[in-house]
Design an enzyme around this catalytic site. Sequence first.
Site, short mmCIF file in Angstrom:
data_model
loop_
_atom_site.label_atom_id
_atom_site.label_comp_id
_atom_site.label_asym_id
_atom_site.label_seq_id
_atom_site.Cartn_x
_atom_site.Cartn_y
_atom_site.Cartn_z
N ALA A 183 36.38 45.15 67.96
CA ALA A 183 35.81 45.99 66.90
C ALA A 183 36.01 47.44 67.29
CB ALA A 183 34.34 45.69 66.69
N THR A 184 37.19 47.96 67.01
CA THR A 184 37.53 49.30 67.43
C THR A 184 38.06 50.10 66.25
OG1 THR A 184 38.00 48.62 69.69
CG2 THR A 184 39.01 50.66 68.97
N THR A 185 37.59 51.36 66.15
CA THR A 185 38.09 52.29 65.15
C THR A 185 38.97 53.31 65.84
OG1 THR A 185 36.08 52.06 63.84
CG2 THR A 185 37.41 54.00 63.42
N SER A 202 34.54 52.29 69.95
CA SER A 202 34.28 50.85 69.89
C SER A 202 32.78 50.60 69.80
CB SER A 202 34.83 50.14 71.12
OG SER A 202 36.24 50.23 71.16
#
Length: 227
Positions: A183-185, A202
Amino acid sequence: MRQVAQDGADVFYRGAPAKAIVARVRGHERNPGLLSEADLSGYRAIERTPLCFAHRRWRICGMPPPSSGTLAIGQMLGVLEARARSVAALKPVAAPWGLEPAPEAVHLISEAGRLAYADRDRYIADPAFAALPGRGVVELLDPDYLRERAALIGERSMGRAAPGVLRSAPVSLADDASPELAATTQLAVVDGFGNALSMTSSIENGFGAQILASGMLLNNQLTDFSF
């Protein structure tokens, strides 16, 4: 964001957002936490010396350990530089919707990423608690070491890559069974002067800790600690 813009960063740690975060964490229906307002008000950001490395005509800098992203990028670029001739020959290929990277180029970049991540997983931790072995970052970015790593890339995927063995610390560390959740932007910005900034954030799992406070999803990044 308006409150921070108006009153500065302190409002996040001592104002309404801080109170909302603490209330949501401590009042969680199934798994209440121990976070306190004193924890947030006492938080201090640590200014660190950037980790920098040279790549062709550029100087690339980013966060040092305990963050591992800059080191991984440096290793990947070093591995690809060791395969520079083969990479340069792989021109983009035409597709109905435009140009795409050559499959062989995708393969090389993917394998370079596997090798970098294996080293990251084995060697990088918070230096306040676990010192990097041997010559640490210096050796992990050494061109000779990266040429050895690049030689492991074949025509097919290596699957799960093994970490490298450091000459300055040949005793290998034990494997760790901590989970790695996705779950990383990623944000990338380039300005009109040619400056480039890449920021990774993250929060772990699809929605972090699945707690929303003041419009923010709280992270669940504790899986980054060694269980």
